[in-house]
Structures are given as C-alpha cells and as structure tokens.
Design a protein around this motif. Structure first.
Motif, PDB file in Angstrom:
ATOM      1  N   ASP A 285      42.900 -18.872  -2.757  1.00  0.00           N
ATOM      2  CA  ASP A 285      42.980 -17.434  -2.584  1.00  0.00           C
ATOM      3  C   ASP A 285      43.834 -16.880  -3.717  1.00  0.00           C
ATOM      4  O   ASP A 285      45.019 -17.193  -3.814  1.00  0.00           O
TER       5      ASP A 285
ATOM      6  N   LYS B 243      37.513 -13.913  -4.475  1.00  0.00           N
ATOM      7  CA  LYS B 243      38.674 -14.497  -3.811  1.00  0.00           C
ATOM      8  C   LYS B 243      39.403 -15.506  -4.692  1.00  0.00           C
ATOM      9  O   LYS B 243      40.608 -15.723  -4.533  1.00  0.00           O
TER      10      LYS B 243
ATOM     11  N   GLY C  57      35.247 -11.037   0.768  1.00  0.00           N
ATOM     12  CA  GLY C  57      35.264 -12.400   0.257  1.00  0.00           C
ATOM     13  C   GLY C  57      34.962 -12.538  -1.216  1.00  0.00           C
ATOM     14  O   GLY C  57      35.203 -13.599  -1.811  1.00  0.00           O
TER      15      GLY C  57
ATOM     16  N   SER D  36      40.022  -9.760  -6.095  1.00  0.00           N
ATOM     17  CA  SER D  36      39.395  -9.293  -4.859  1.00  0.00           C
ATOM     18  C   SER D  36      39.579  -7.798  -4.671  1.00  0.00           C
ATOM     19  O   SER D  36      38.752  -7.133  -4.031  1.00  0.00           O
TER      20      SER D  36
END
Length: 401
Positions: A331, A366, A363, A356
């Motif tokens: 992430d 990400k 999503g 993001s």
C-alpha cells in the motif's frame, strides 16, 4: 452542533499535502526530508519578475479589473502565438492561479449532477472542483503498463450518457507526464463534436516536452471554438507558484460572460501577482532554455535511477516534471507514511504522493506513487539511494513471484 455539509464531507484531502504534518514532525526530529511530493520548482524565478516586485512604486495597492489587467492580457498574445495559439486579449480572463480557472470553468459550464469524463490518474484537485460545482467525475482508466496512453474511443463512448457534459484533460499530464499525440487529440475533438460537449484542457506544462513530439493545444483544434476552454498558469513556467496567477481562455463569448460573473463576485485576481507575471514575459530565451535543459537532466537522473531499483517501474514521462512509479509495496500510502514516521537512512528520508489519491476507482494506484523531479540532480540521486533503502526495509514489501 449543526452538521457539516455533504460537500464538505465529500471533499477529498490532497494526496500531495495531506502527509505534510508527518514531514514536519520528521524535520523536528532532525531528519532531512527530500520533497518529491509536490510540484514546487526550486529553479529561480526570472530576474525581471523579481525586479518588478522589488520596484513596485504605488501609493495604493488597489483592486485590479475582474478580468485582469488589459496590459497583461495584451502582452500574453505574442506568448501564445509562439505555440500557434491565435487569440485576442478579450479571450483571456486572468484568474487566481490555474485552480480558480478550473473551478470557474466548471461553475460556468456545468449544472449540478452533470458528469465530466477524465482520464485517470488525474490531478487530484479536479475532483475537489467538481464537488464544489455539484458535478461528478467519471474516470476512464489508463495503465502504467501502456505508459498511460489514451484508451480507445469505444471506452469513452461507454461512459457517455444524457448527463455527460464535458471531457477534461491535462496535456502534458500531471501526474503521469504523458503527452497526448495528434491522433489522440483528434480523437477527443471528434468525440466532443459528436456529442456536443465542453472540452477543458489544463496546459500549464507546455514548456516541458522532451520527445520532439508537437504540443497540440485544445485551441489548435478546428471546429471547437464554442466547446474548448484552456486552463493556464505561470506557477510552473516561471517558478512563481506563490503569486497565484492563472488564466482561463476561450473563444466562446457566452462562457466568458458567465465566468466573469464569478470573477466579479471574487472581485479581482492578485494585483502584485499580475505585476510580476507581466514582467516575467520579458524573460530572455536563455531562461527558458536553461530551465528546460535542467529538467531534461533531472528526468534522466530520476527515471534511470528508479528503474534500477529492484521491483520499481516507471515509464518515461514525455512532458511536465512528474512520473508515476510502481513500487513493490502492499500500500503506497502506508509506505509513504512509514517513510516519514518510522524510517530514516543516515538521518534522511523521502516524501512522495501516494498515487491512489489521483484515482477515483477504488483500489487503483494502490502500489504507485507520484514523484516530482523538482530537486537538483544531486538531491535526486541521494533521494533514490534513500528510497532504495526504504524499500529494502519496509515491512509491507511485496515482490512479484
């Protein structure tokens, strides 16, 4: 207490600025932060602009006209002519930065509930301005694997419905650095004409094109006199982000009349900023050439360095001074936060913008970050070393099998 408005709740945080408190805390701990997160050039403002600021001789700092100074708008005409953009001073409305130009374009052209098609990833503030206008962004995906090239016409047409009112592009693109080809611009033109849409085009990075390919302005496209709105700013052209001077340019008089109502409501664009911007038009060609050459070198330093780090991939940006890079992380927002809060290498760390925040598709992006190459080459080289070390130590690293 009374409730906050839906608009206020839906307004997104800036992916560029929301991690600033973590960066400030890191600096308080004595850690050097390499700011790769924001497009704040470190190159000097033209001396002629600085001299104009230092030598202001006025007894009153008055309102300027709501449309901006006539002298400045007239002086912009030969500047745009260099790019084959033939306009008149009346086609130009000076705004408080390019941001206000986008907001006023949306407010003047869109009704609540109208939809705007925007290729993503896109400059995050477009979403904020759409929310302010009561409009909705519909995104069309581009991919890092294809260098963020524009999708086929059929993909656009799948999104067009009775609520579709406009298409918005950024050319050269922020955050990807992509430059639209003539074929792609003609494709967009044909869509706009077929469905009678507005076409908003953010073109603040036109000085920075590195491929030899031509820059095609929305105002170079035939048959869009009533549809096209160009967004501009001096922030990146002259390293003058802080003077907050932009422009909204259109040949459509009805759009200008509507925009002027919003301009009158906010009274006037910045007086001191216009003085500096007008003077900066006298910058010698050597200034533009030196700045351009420096960005060419920084681009090579950053992209070559990124693609040498195991697990990292960045396409080669064709314009602007940004790239979107894919990282081997679970992430990117967690990684960016971790870099500022929990990591340092020899007392240094990096600050990047999680990509993001430049997507609306859940999503998407990400494992991507936007990086601005606005630091000198030596700092970029050191930042790449620090980034490599961070990726080696990050607990959420994800390697391709």
């Amino acid at each position: 207490m009374p409730e906050i408005s839906v608009r206020g709740l839906e307004m997104p945080q800036s992916p560029i600025r929301k991690l600033a408190p973590l960066a400030n805390d890191a600096k308080k701990r004595g850690i050097k932060v390499y700011h790769l997160n924001i497009g704040q050039p470190d190159l000097p403002t033209p001396q002629c602009g600085l001299d104009a600021l230092k030598n202001i001789d006025r007894s009153i700092l008055e309102y300027s006209p709501s449309q901006g100074f006539q002298s400045y708008r007239e002086k912009l005409i030969p500047y745009y002519k260099k790019f084959n953009i033939n306009i008149t001073p009346d086609d130009i409305i000076i705004t408080t930065g390019g941001s206000e130009a986008v907001l006023f374009a949306f407010m003047a052209c869109l009704n609540p509930g109208d939809e705007i098609i925007v290729p993503e990833p896109a400059y995050a503030n477009y979403m904020a301005f759409a929310i302010s206008a009561g409009a909705k962004i519909r995104t069309i995906a581009t991919s890092i694997e294809e260098g963020f090239a524009l999708p086929r016409v059929e993909q656009f047409e799948k999104l067009i419905n009775e609520k579709t009112r406009a298409i918005m592009i950024c050319n050269p693109n922020n955050p990807t650095g992509y430059l639209y080809t003539r074929r792609e611009m003609n494709q967009i033109r044909d869509l706009v004409r077929k469905y009678d849409l507005y076409l908003f085009s953010d073109e603040v990075y036109r000085e920075y094109i590195y491929t030899g390919s031509p820059y095609i302005s929305v105002l170079n496209l035939e048959g869009l006199e009533d549809n096209a709105v160009l967004i501009d700013s001096v922030s990146k052209r002259y390293s003058e982000c802080g003077i907050r001077v932009g422009a909204l340019i259109t040949r459509n008089p009805e759009i200008r009349q509507a925009v002027m109502k919003f301009c009158q409501a906010r009274l006037s664009p910045p007086l001191l900023g216009q003085i500096v911007a007008e003077a900066s038009l006298d910058a010698p060609e050597e200034y533009y050439r030196d700045v351009y050459d420096e960005y060419v070198e920084r681009r090579k330093t950053l992209i070559d360095g990124l693609n040498r780090i195991p697990g990292v991939y960045s396409p080669i940006p064709m314009g602007a001074f940004y790239t979107v890079a894919k990282l081997p992380v679970d992430d990117s927002e967690k990684f960016c936060r971790w870099c500022l809060a929990d990591f340092n290498y020899e007392g240094e760390t990096v600050m990047m913008a999680p990509a993001s925040g430049f997507y609306t598709t859940p999503g998407a992006g990400k494992n991507q970050v936007r990086i601005a190459y606005v630091l000198k080459k030596e700092d970029l080289q050191r930042a790449l070393v620090v980034l490599k070390k961070a990726l080696e130590q990050y607990p959420g690293r994800v390697d391709d099998e």
